[in-house]
Design a protein around this motif. Structure first.
Motif, mmCIF file in Angstrom:
data_model
loop_
_atom_site.group_PDB
_atom_site.id
_atom_site.type_symbol
_atom_site.label_atom_id
_atom_site.label_comp_id
_atom_site.label_asym_id
_atom_site.label_seq_id
_atom_site.Cartn_x
_atom_site.Cartn_y
_atom_site.Cartn_z
ATOM 1 N N ARG A 12 0.832 -1.194 0.000
ATOM 2 C CA ARG A 12 0.000 0.000 0.000
ATOM 3 C C ARG A 12 0.871 1.250 0.000
ATOM 4 O O ARG A 12 0.626 2.185 -0.754
ATOM 5 C CB ARG A 12 -0.928 0.001 1.211
ATOM 6 C CG ARG A 12 -1.871 1.216 1.225
ATOM 7 C CD ARG A 12 -2.528 1.395 2.544
ATOM 8 N NE ARG A 12 -1.468 1.690 3.534
ATOM 9 C CZ ARG A 12 -1.659 1.737 4.830
ATOM 10 N NH1 ARG A 12 -2.836 1.486 5.339
ATOM 11 N NH2 ARG A 12 -0.677 2.015 5.650
ATOM 12 N N ASP A 13 1.906 1.269 0.832
ATOM 13 C CA ASP A 13 2.794 2.420 0.887
ATOM 14 C C ASP A 13 3.524 2.635 -0.432
ATOM 15 O O ASP A 13 3.650 3.759 -0.910
ATOM 16 C CB ASP A 13 3.812 2.248 2.012
ATOM 17 C CG ASP A 13 3.175 2.281 3.381
ATOM 18 O OD1 ASP A 13 1.997 2.689 3.483
ATOM 19 O OD2 ASP A 13 3.852 1.887 4.356
ATOM 20 N N SER A 14 3.992 1.552 -1.026
ATOM 21 C CA SER A 14 4.705 1.701 -2.300
ATOM 22 C C SER A 14 3.765 2.141 -3.417
ATOM 23 O O SER A 14 4.162 2.888 -4.312
ATOM 24 C CB SER A 14 5.408 0.397 -2.674
ATOM 25 O OG SER A 14 4.473 -0.643 -2.821
ATOM 26 N N THR A 15 2.507 1.721 -3.362
ATOM 27 C CA THR A 15 1.534 2.166 -4.353
ATOM 28 C C THR A 15 1.245 3.655 -4.186
ATOM 29 O O THR A 15 1.155 4.397 -5.179
ATOM 30 C CB THR A 15 0.232 1.360 -4.220
ATOM 31 O OG1 THR A 15 0.524 -0.021 -4.378
ATOM 32 C CG2 THR A 15 -0.779 1.789 -5.252
ATOM 33 N N ILE A 16 1.123 4.117 -2.960
ATOM 34 C CA ILE A 16 0.878 5.541 -2.717
ATOM 35 C C ILE A 16 2.044 6.383 -3.209
ATOM 36 O O ILE A 16 1.850 7.408 -3.879
ATOM 37 C CB ILE A 16 0.600 5.789 -1.218
ATOM 38 C CG1 ILE A 16 -0.735 5.191 -0.826
ATOM 39 C CG2 ILE A 16 0.646 7.277 -0.890
ATOM 40 C CD1 ILE A 16 -1.001 5.167 0.660
ATOM 41 N N VAL A 17 3.273 5.967 -2.936
ATOM 42 C CA VAL A 17 4.446 6.716 -3.385
ATOM 43 C C VAL A 17 4.530 6.715 -4.905
ATOM 44 O O VAL A 17 4.813 7.741 -5.532
ATOM 45 C CB VAL A 17 5.734 6.145 -2.747
ATOM 46 C CG1 VAL A 17 6.973 6.732 -3.390
ATOM 47 C CG2 VAL A 17 5.742 6.412 -1.259
ATOM 48 N N SER A 18 4.240 5.586 -5.532
ATOM 49 C CA SER A 18 4.284 5.503 -6.994
ATOM 50 C C SER A 18 3.221 6.390 -7.633
ATOM 51 O O SER A 18 3.495 7.086 -8.624
ATOM 52 C CB SER A 18 4.082 4.062 -7.447
ATOM 53 O OG SER A 18 5.098 3.242 -6.955
ATOM 54 N N LEU A 19 2.023 6.389 -7.089
ATOM 55 C CA LEU A 19 0.960 7.224 -7.636
ATOM 56 C C LEU A 19 1.248 8.715 -7.412
ATOM 57 O O LEU A 19 0.981 9.543 -8.291
ATOM 58 C CB LEU A 19 -0.386 6.846 -7.024
ATOM 59 C CG LEU A 19 -0.931 5.486 -7.457
ATOM 60 C CD1 LEU A 19 -2.221 5.175 -6.706
ATOM 61 C CD2 LEU A 19 -1.157 5.447 -8.947
#
Length: 91
Positions: free
Chosen positions: A23-30
């Protein structure tokens, strides 16, 4: 995205073992993708406007490289009529 990858590994050392890192990596990527798109739209809108005002093709307005951001952005800020210093914080 590589700039945003460092905080993911740093923050992960403070998280519990079962923390959802995906979830954290998805937020940073987005967030990184959104920031890149916003910067591109802003810079090329400024270049289009400068091209329109000077009646020159975009190729003659500014050269590629860092000039896209560091020449066109201050040029656009300087053309604001009232309090251009405030617009630096808004963008």
């Amino acid at each position: 995205l590589s700039v945003g990858f460092g905080p993911i590994s740093t923050f992960s050392s403070y998280n519990p073992f079962r923390h959802p890192i995906y979830r954290d990596s998805t937020i940073v990527s987005l967030a990184d993708t959104f920031t890149s798109i916003l910067a591109g739209v802003t810079i090329f809108a400024i270049l289009g406007n400068l091209s329109y005002e000077t009646n020159q093709p975009i190729e003659n307005v500014v050269e590629g490289g860092t000039g896209l951001a560091f020449i066109s952005y201050p040029e656009a800020i300087s053309k604001f009529d009232s309090v251009p210093q405030v617009c630096i914080f808004i963008w």
